[in-house]
Motif scaffolding. Structure first.
Motif, PDB file in Angstrom:
ATOM      1  N   SER A   1      -3.599   1.887  -8.607  1.00 13.09           N
ATOM      2  CA  SER A   1      -4.501   1.099  -7.752  1.00 13.09           C
ATOM      3  C   SER A   1      -5.087  -0.066  -8.544  1.00 13.09           C
ATOM      4  CB  SER A   1      -5.633   1.969  -7.213  1.00 13.09           C
ATOM      5  OG  SER A   1      -5.116   2.925  -6.324  1.00 13.09           O
TER       6      SER A   1
ATOM      7  N   PRO B   1       3.742  -1.372  -2.323  1.00 16.31           N
ATOM      8  CA  PRO B   1       2.364  -0.945  -2.626  1.00 16.31           C
ATOM      9  C   PRO B   1       1.666  -0.270  -1.440  1.00 16.31           C
ATOM     10  CG  PRO B   1       2.465  -3.326  -2.347  1.00 16.31           C
ATOM     11  CD  PRO B   1       3.852  -2.818  -2.153  1.00 16.31           C
ATOM     12  N   SER B   2       1.301   0.989  -1.615  1.00 20.38           N
ATOM     13  CA  SER B   2       0.463   1.731  -0.653  1.00 20.38           C
ATOM     14  C   SER B   2       0.075   3.045  -1.306  1.00 20.38           C
ATOM     15  CB  SER B   2       1.210   2.007   0.647  1.00 20.38           C
ATOM     16  OG  SER B   2       2.161   3.032   0.468  1.00 20.38           O
ATOM     17  N   LEU B   3      -0.992   3.662  -0.803  1.00 23.44           N
ATOM     18  CA  LEU B   3      -1.443   4.931  -1.388  1.00 23.44           C
ATOM     19  C   LEU B   3      -0.371   6.002  -1.223  1.00 23.44           C
ATOM     20  CD1 LEU B   3      -3.730   6.525  -2.753  1.00 23.44           C
ATOM     21  CD2 LEU B   3      -4.611   7.076  -0.489  1.00 23.44           C
ATOM     22  N   GLU B   4       0.290   6.022  -0.053  1.00 25.98           N
ATOM     23  CA  GLU B   4       1.321   7.033   0.215  1.00 25.98           C
ATOM     24  C   GLU B   4       2.466   6.896  -0.786  1.00 25.98           C
ATOM     25  OE1 GLU B   4       0.073   4.996   2.599  1.00 25.98           O
ATOM     26  OE2 GLU B   4      -1.242   6.489   3.515  1.00 25.98           O
ATOM     27  N   ASN B   5       2.928   5.647  -1.002  1.00 29.29           N
ATOM     28  CA  ASN B   5       4.028   5.438  -1.941  1.00 29.29           C
ATOM     29  C   ASN B   5       3.609   5.756  -3.366  1.00 29.29           C
ATOM     30  OD1 ASN B   5       5.808   4.758   0.036  1.00 29.29           O
ATOM     31  ND2 ASN B   5       5.587   2.547  -0.208  1.00 29.29           N
TER      32      ASN B   5
ATOM     33  N   GLN C   1      -3.906   2.324  -3.410  1.00 30.66           N
ATOM     34  CA  GLN C   1      -4.740   2.053  -2.232  1.00 30.66           C
ATOM     35  C   GLN C   1      -4.963   0.542  -2.086  1.00 30.66           C
ATOM     36  OE1 GLN C   1      -5.785   3.545   0.461  1.00 30.66           O
ATOM     37  NE2 GLN C   1      -7.733   4.516   0.017  1.00 30.66           N
ATOM     38  N   GLN C   2      -4.719   0.019  -0.885  1.00 28.32           N
ATOM     39  CA  GLN C   2      -4.850  -1.424  -0.672  1.00 28.32           C
ATOM     40  C   GLN C   2      -6.240  -1.790  -0.143  1.00 28.32           C
ATOM     41  OE1 GLN C   2      -2.175  -3.712  -1.508  1.00 28.32           O
ATOM     42  NE2 GLN C   2      -1.819  -1.785  -2.572  1.00 28.32           N
TER      43      GLN C   2
END
Lengths: 294, 314
Positions: A233, A154-158, A239-240
């Motif tokens: 999200s 989990p991340s915005l980039e991924n 986004q975390q």
């Protein structure tokens, strides 16, 4: 013969206009598309100038204003940590627009050259690419994006990578179809007859002529990517926290639906507005670039 | 006709094989050693070695794939890491719930999308057309999880008409079952209604321009009969097949809708698996969804050939 001369004469007399200028004129004649573009530009300005426009820092907490309803001090109210919702919505535009644009850049960056290769090479290359595209399209868009994002972490980039990869097959298909269509034109025949290498024909003669359908698809794909990012999200895969994102704000809002409905209303309305605007621009571009479509 | 259907059937097998490669490839994206992730807190080398042997992680990738494919072909999609049950069993338990939701959503979509599309085409460039287009575009632009939250807020919290979440099966109590699924089904059907509206409008515009419609009008038939009996009947052929392709949208939509309304279906299964990093379940759900989707696409193609007289004759 006389008719042909007459037509040619009329064209000369009517001052020739470039296709781009004609398309722009057709686009500007559509009020809905222009309104959509204005709203998109507005959101871009909000995202870029967020630190200057937002009344508070997005993560600034205040224990004295926890879950306060919209007021003059906090136009969109405050959340469970006393953060200003308006400021978080403004900063959240960054994640959404970035995800939309970068995902589509990934999808076009991979999809357009692959589609061009499939259409231009034909034969086994085309068949092999076609089967891979079929396999990728076999899984519904969001489910594949969720699966990719889960395995990538989990991340915005991924999330952007997952959405970009998932959106790629559509660009392959559209580019391939447009390439096949463009290759039937005389200018491609002429370029080949002049002895140009296939790569040069593909890049210098075919590619510039297949930009319109790709541009339309890219605009509509940004809208779909923004919804996909919000969805990921919302599920905790984008986004975390505490970084603001419209999707994660909606996730948090669910727990306080009865006490603080404004937490759900404003981020969702922002997603709706920006996606609707991109769709209006996409529809307007399609009509402007291909006037045969009604 | 047999030839084209045969070719279409033949295309399905390599596509499904590639789907299995893609789904198997997902686990290669996992950061780090899969055995460590699967072992959780356990760091005993003996346990890790056992997991690697058990799951064939110590073999070459091609062999790992063939082993996994062999299991899949025997209906073994692996075991849930969280609850220890076979993934296939979990999928079979959850599928009927999503099926009920999907059927209801499709009914909503057809009831809203087709009449709106017809009205829009008949009144082309008029007020209804512009309004229908705008509503359709709004439908496509609304994230269904937000629409779900807004409906819960309005219909359940403010008006108290329907329960905000939960699920009761049809067999248990059909009234309560409808009460718990009507709102999520509407949310799920909303995006498909917008797509169906666009397809119907486009197909109706083509149909209304055809000679047989002109002939029907010249015969003095009432406009309603011309539109409904002559134009719509023909326009529905592409709409039915294109509509069948939207079942993928429905499966995608079910993921978030079931999450918002806490419905224990197929979509909720994948979300729970995502939250718990239950990788075999995520993999299994993607594989089953993709297989169902490929087969539905095939069904749509067969339907198109069967209901289109010109294709039947070819």
């Amino acid at each position: 013969m006389s008719a042909a001369v007459g037509t040619a004469g009329a064209v000369v007399a009517a001052r020739p206009q470039s296709p781009l200028r004609l398309a722009l004129r057709r686009f500007l004649r559509r009020p809905a598309a222009v309104l959509g573009l204005a709203i998109v530009v507005g959101f871009v300005v909000l995202a870029v100038a967020a630190p200057l426009i937002a009344p508070f820092a997005p993560n600034q907490t205040s224990w004295s204003v926890i879950r306060k309803a919209p007021s003059l001090a906090h136009w969109f109210g405050t959340d469970e940590n006393g953060r200003d919702v308006l400021s978080r919505v403004i900063f959240g535009a960054r994640a959404s627009l970035l995800a939309g644009v970068i995902s589509v850049a990934i999808a076009t960056g991979i999809g357009v050259p692959t589609g061009l290769l499939a259409g231009f090479a034909g034969g086994w290359t085309d068949a092999a690419i076609g089967r891979v595209v079929d396999a990728m399209l076999a899984s519904p868009f969001l489910i594949l994006a969720i699966a990719l994002a889960t395995f990538l972490g989990p991340s915005l980039e991924n999330a952007m990578i997952a959405i970009g990869i998932t959106a790629t097959p559509v660009f392959v298909r559209i580019t391939r179809a447009a390439t096949l269509d463009a290759m039937t034109n005389d200018y491609v025949e002429a370029a080949r007859a002049l002895g140009n290498r296939p790569t040069r024909v593909a890049l210098r003669h075919v590619l510039p002529n297949i930009v319109p359908p790709i541009l339309v698809q890219a605009t509509l794909a940004i809208a779909a990517a923004i919804i996909a990012e919000a969805s990921l999200s919302f599920l905790g895969l984008g986004q975390q926290p505490p970084a603001p994102s419209w999707g994660s704000m909606l996730n948090g809002a669910q727990r306080f639906l009865t006490q603080a409905p404004w937490l759900a209303i404003f981020p969702g309305a922002a997603i709706f507005l920006v996606v609707l605007s991109f769709n209006l621009v996409g529809d307007g571009l399609r009509d402007a670039l291909d006037p045969r479509v009604k | 006709m047999k030839g084209s259907l045969g070719a279409r059937f033949a295309q399905v097998i390599p596509t499904l094989l590639l789907v299995t490669i893609l789904v198997f490839g997902l686990q290669q994206l996992m950061p780090g050693d899969p055995a460590m992730l699967l072992a959780g807190e356990e760091r005993d080398p003996a346990v890790l070695a056992q997991i690697r042997t058990q799951l064939w992680l110590d073999r070459p990738l091609a062999l790992q794939y063939l082993h996994w494919l062999g299991n899949v072909l025997h209906g073994d999609l692996g075991q849930s890491l969280r609850i220890g049950l076979p993934v296939s069993q979990l999928v079979l338990t959850k599928l009927p719930v999503t099926l009920q939701l999907g059927v209801m959503a499709f009914i909503f979509a057809v009831c809203i999308g087709v009449p709106t599309g017809v009205m829009s085409a008949v009144g082309r460039n008029g007020v209804w057309d512009h309004l229908a287009n705008l509503v359709g575009l709004a439908g496509l632009s609304t994230p269904n999880f937000w629409l779900g939250i807004m409906l819960i807020l309005l219909v359940s919290v403010k008006l108290g008409w329907l329960p905000p979440s939960g699920y009761v099966s049809l067999a248990e109590d059909w009234r309560q079952s409808l009460a718990t699924t009507v709102m999520p089904a509407f949310v799920l059907g909303n995006a498909i209604a917008a797509i169906l509206m666009r397809h119907t409008r486009s197909a109706m515009l083509t149909a209304l321009d055809q000679d047989y419609v002109r002939t029907a009008r010249a015969k003095g038939l009432r406009e309603r009969v011309v539109v409904l009996r002559h134009a719509l009947r023909n326009a529905l052929v592409p709409v039915v097949t294109l509509g069948a392709l939207e079942l993928g949208t429905l499966l995608s939509g079910a993921v978030l809708t079931e999450q918002v309304f806490t419905i224990p279906g197929f979509g909720k299964l994948i979300v729970d698996a995502v939250f718990n990093r239950d990788y075999p379940v995520v993999q299994g759900v993607v594989l089953v969804t993709a297989t169902v989707y490929v087969l539905l696409n095939l069904l749509a193609d067969v339907l198109y050939v069967l209901i289109n007289p010109r294709m039947r004759a070819a």
